[in-house]
Design an enzyme around this catalytic site. Structure first.
Site, mmCIF file in Angstrom:
data_model
loop_
_atom_site.group_PDB
_atom_site.id
_atom_site.type_symbol
_atom_site.label_atom_id
_atom_site.label_comp_id
_atom_site.label_asym_id
_atom_site.label_seq_id
_atom_site.Cartn_x
_atom_site.Cartn_y
_atom_site.Cartn_z
ATOM 1 N N HIS A 172 -1.281 -1.752 -4.035
ATOM 2 C CA HIS A 172 -2.551 -1.460 -3.354
ATOM 3 C C HIS A 172 -2.739 0.050 -3.229
ATOM 4 O O HIS A 172 -1.897 0.743 -2.655
ATOM 5 C CB HIS A 172 -2.508 -2.120 -1.972
ATOM 6 C CG HIS A 172 -3.780 -2.044 -1.202
ATOM 7 N ND1 HIS A 172 -4.815 -2.945 -1.359
ATOM 8 C CD2 HIS A 172 -4.189 -1.163 -0.254
ATOM 9 C CE1 HIS A 172 -5.799 -2.636 -0.531
ATOM 10 N NE2 HIS A 172 -5.445 -1.557 0.150
ATOM 11 N N ASP A 220 -5.629 -6.620 5.182
ATOM 12 C CA ASP A 220 -5.119 -5.246 5.066
ATOM 13 C C ASP A 220 -5.191 -4.557 6.428
ATOM 14 O O ASP A 220 -6.267 -4.413 7.001
ATOM 15 C CB ASP A 220 -5.992 -4.502 4.040
ATOM 16 C CG ASP A 220 -5.575 -3.062 3.814
ATOM 17 O OD1 ASP A 220 -4.519 -2.633 4.309
ATOM 18 O OD2 ASP A 220 -6.326 -2.363 3.101
ATOM 19 N N MET A 246 -9.704 7.381 -0.452
ATOM 20 C CA MET A 246 -10.514 7.793 0.715
ATOM 21 C C MET A 246 -11.194 9.125 0.433
ATOM 22 O O MET A 246 -10.564 10.051 -0.094
ATOM 23 C CB MET A 246 -9.617 7.946 1.933
ATOM 24 C CG MET A 246 -8.830 6.698 2.256
ATOM 25 S SD MET A 246 -7.820 6.968 3.712
ATOM 26 C CE MET A 246 -6.997 5.391 3.816
ATOM 27 N N MET A 280 -10.505 -6.344 6.474
ATOM 28 C CA MET A 280 -9.752 -5.266 7.140
ATOM 29 C C MET A 280 -9.360 -5.714 8.548
ATOM 30 O O MET A 280 -10.216 -6.133 9.335
ATOM 31 C CB MET A 280 -10.606 -3.996 7.251
ATOM 32 C CG MET A 280 -10.867 -3.268 5.945
ATOM 33 S SD MET A 280 -9.391 -2.815 5.029
ATOM 34 C CE MET A 280 -8.549 -1.733 6.177
ATOM 35 N N SER A 325 0.847 -1.196 0.000
ATOM 36 C CA SER A 325 0.000 0.000 0.000
ATOM 37 C C SER A 325 0.879 1.240 0.000
ATOM 38 O O SER A 325 1.762 1.390 0.854
ATOM 39 C CB SER A 325 -0.883 0.009 1.253
ATOM 40 O OG SER A 325 -1.351 1.323 1.477
ATOM 41 N N MET A 342 -12.507 3.400 -0.399
ATOM 42 C CA MET A 342 -13.136 3.677 0.896
ATOM 43 C C MET A 342 -13.962 4.939 0.712
ATOM 44 O O MET A 342 -13.617 6.019 1.187
ATOM 45 C CB MET A 342 -12.054 3.858 1.976
ATOM 46 C CG MET A 342 -11.442 2.537 2.403
ATOM 47 S SD MET A 342 -9.875 2.747 3.274
ATOM 48 C CE MET A 342 -8.764 2.691 1.881
ATOM 49 N N HIS A 358 -8.516 -0.018 -3.639
ATOM 50 C CA HIS A 358 -9.362 -0.204 -2.459
ATOM 51 C C HIS A 358 -10.153 1.076 -2.238
ATOM 52 O O HIS A 358 -9.621 2.055 -1.710
ATOM 53 C CB HIS A 358 -8.436 -0.523 -1.265
ATOM 54 C CG HIS A 358 -9.124 -0.626 0.056
ATOM 55 N ND1 HIS A 358 -8.420 -0.700 1.251
ATOM 56 C CD2 HIS A 358 -10.433 -0.672 0.395
ATOM 57 C CE1 HIS A 358 -9.263 -0.789 2.256
ATOM 58 N NE2 HIS A 358 -10.496 -0.755 1.775
ATOM 59 N N ASP A 394 -5.169 3.086 -1.927
ATOM 60 C CA ASP A 394 -6.246 3.383 -0.985
ATOM 61 C C ASP A 394 -6.909 4.714 -1.323
ATOM 62 O O ASP A 394 -6.307 5.772 -1.146
ATOM 63 C CB ASP A 394 -5.674 3.456 0.438
ATOM 64 C CG ASP A 394 -5.235 2.093 0.940
ATOM 65 O OD1 ASP A 394 -6.084 1.195 1.021
ATOM 66 O OD2 ASP A 394 -4.031 1.930 1.233
HETATM 67 C C1 DX5 Z 1 -6.040 1.597 5.771
HETATM 68 C C2 DX5 Z 1 -5.614 1.146 4.408
HETATM 69 C C3 DX5 Z 1 -4.411 0.311 4.377
HETATM 70 C C4 DX5 Z 1 -3.157 0.928 4.935
HETATM 71 C C5 DX5 Z 1 -2.321 -0.173 5.503
HETATM 72 O O1 DX5 Z 1 -7.335 2.088 5.717
HETATM 73 O O2 DX5 Z 1 -6.649 0.393 3.791
HETATM 74 O O3 DX5 Z 1 -4.168 -0.229 3.074
HETATM 75 O O4 DX5 Z 1 -2.411 1.642 4.016
HETATM 76 O O5 DX5 Z 1 -1.253 0.385 6.173
HETATM 77 P P1 DX5 Z 1 -0.398 -0.451 7.235
HETATM 78 O O6 DX5 Z 1 0.145 -1.646 6.520
HETATM 79 O O7 DX5 Z 1 0.635 0.513 7.680
HETATM 80 O O8 DX5 Z 1 -1.347 -0.856 8.337
HETATM 81 ZN ZN ZN Z 2 -6.233 -0.639 1.883
#
Ligand code: DX5
Ligand code: ZN
Length: 214
Positions: free
Chosen positions: A33, A174, A37, A136, A8, A68, A66, A35
Site C-alpha cells: 500500500h 485503512d 499525499m 478510511m 503501508s 490523497m 492510495h 500513500d
Molecule cells: C493514512 C494512510 C494509511 C496509513 C496507515 O492516511 O492512508 O495508509 O499509513 O497507517 P497505520 O496503519 O499506522 O494507521
Molecule cells: Zn492509505
C-alpha cells in the site's frame, strides 16, 4: 479465502525499504500500500511517481496506490503506469464515475476511497465501477492514529450492498489496524487489511502471518 494484507510503507525507513519489501514478500503479503499525499487534500506530503517506480522495479507484490491528492484526474495516467490497484478519494473533486472507468481502461484495478465523513450510501451507485472500495478508519494524512469504530458499520453496509447488487468488489480498511482492530474489521466484511505502524515493527513477519490467519 483468507483476508489479503496490504502493508503501508508510510512509516517505514525508506533507506532500508528494499530489505523490508523482501521480508514482506516472503511473509506472503498480497499487495503493497503506497500513500501519495499532496499537502493540499491532506495536511502532509509523502512521495510520488518516481518513488513508486523504483519500488515497482524492485518488487513482485502488486502495488496498491492510495492517492490523497486534489483533483486526481490530473495525474491519473502517470500513476496508472506504475500501479496495479489505483484508488482516489470520492471527496477529491474529480468526476468519480469517469475516473473509475478511466482507471480500468488504463489497465489497473479501480478503487474508490471514502473519508470518515462520507456515508457509504453516497457511493452505492458507483459500486459497479469499483474493483475495490477503501474505507478510511482514520482521517487520512498520517500513520499511527487510533482506529475509528464507526468504520465497522460502514464496512457492513457496503458488504451488504455489494452482495445485493451481485458484485465482486474487494473491501479494504485503512487506519489504526492492529491485532485488536483487524478481527473486528474482518468480521464486518473487510477483505483487504492495510496496516502501517503495526506491521513495520521488529515483529513484521509474525504480525503479517497473524493478520493473514484471520
Ligand atoms: C493514512 C494512510 C494509511 C496509513 C496507515 O492516511 O492512508 O495508509 O499509513 O497507517 P497505520 O496503519 O499506522 O494507521
Ligand atoms: Zn492509505
Amino acid at each position: 479465502m483468507s483476508v489479503k494484507i496490504s502493508p503501508s510503507v508510510l512509516t517505514a525507513d525508506f533507506l532500508t525499504l528494499a530489505d523490508d519489501i523482501k521480508r514482506l514478500e516472503a511473509a506472503g503479503c498480497d499487495m503493497l500500500h503506497l500513500d501519495v499525499m499532496d499537502g493540499a487534500f491532506v495536511p502532509n506530503i509523502s512521495f510520488g511517481v518516481p518513488v513508486i517506480k523504483s519500488i515497482k522495479a524492485h518488487s513482485t507484490i502488486p502495488l496498491d496506490v492510495h492517492l490523497m491528492i486534489d483533483k486526481p484526474h490530473r495525474y491519473i495516467k502517470e500513476f496508472a503506469a506504475v500501479s496495479d490497484w489505483l484508488g482516489f478519494h470520492f471527496e477529491a473533486g474529480s468526476n468519480n464515475a469517469e475516473l473509475l472507468q478511466e482507471i480500468r481502461n488504463l489497465g489497473c484495478k479501480s478503487c474508490l476511497t471514502i473519508k470518515p465523513c462520507t456515508a457509504p450510501q453516497e457511493i452505492f451507485s458507483l459500486l459497479p465501477l469499483c474493483d475495490m472500495v477503501l474505507v478510511m478508519s482514520v482521517e487520512p494524512g498520517f500513520g499511527g492514529q487510533k482506529f475509528m469504530p464507526s468504520a465497522l458499520e460502514k464496512l457492513s453496509a457496503l458488504r451488504g450492498e455489494i452482495e445485493r447488487q451481485g458484485l465482486k468488489v474487494e473491501l479494504e480498511i485503512d487506519g489504526g489496524i492492529n491485532g485488536e482492530t483487524a478481527p473486528l474489521a474482518v468480521k464486518s466484511g473487510a477483505t483487504v487489511l492495510v496496516a502501517g505502524s503495526y506491521i513495520f515493527s521488529d515483529e513484521m513477519t509474525d504480525r503479517v502471518k497473524y493478520l493473514k490467519s484471520l
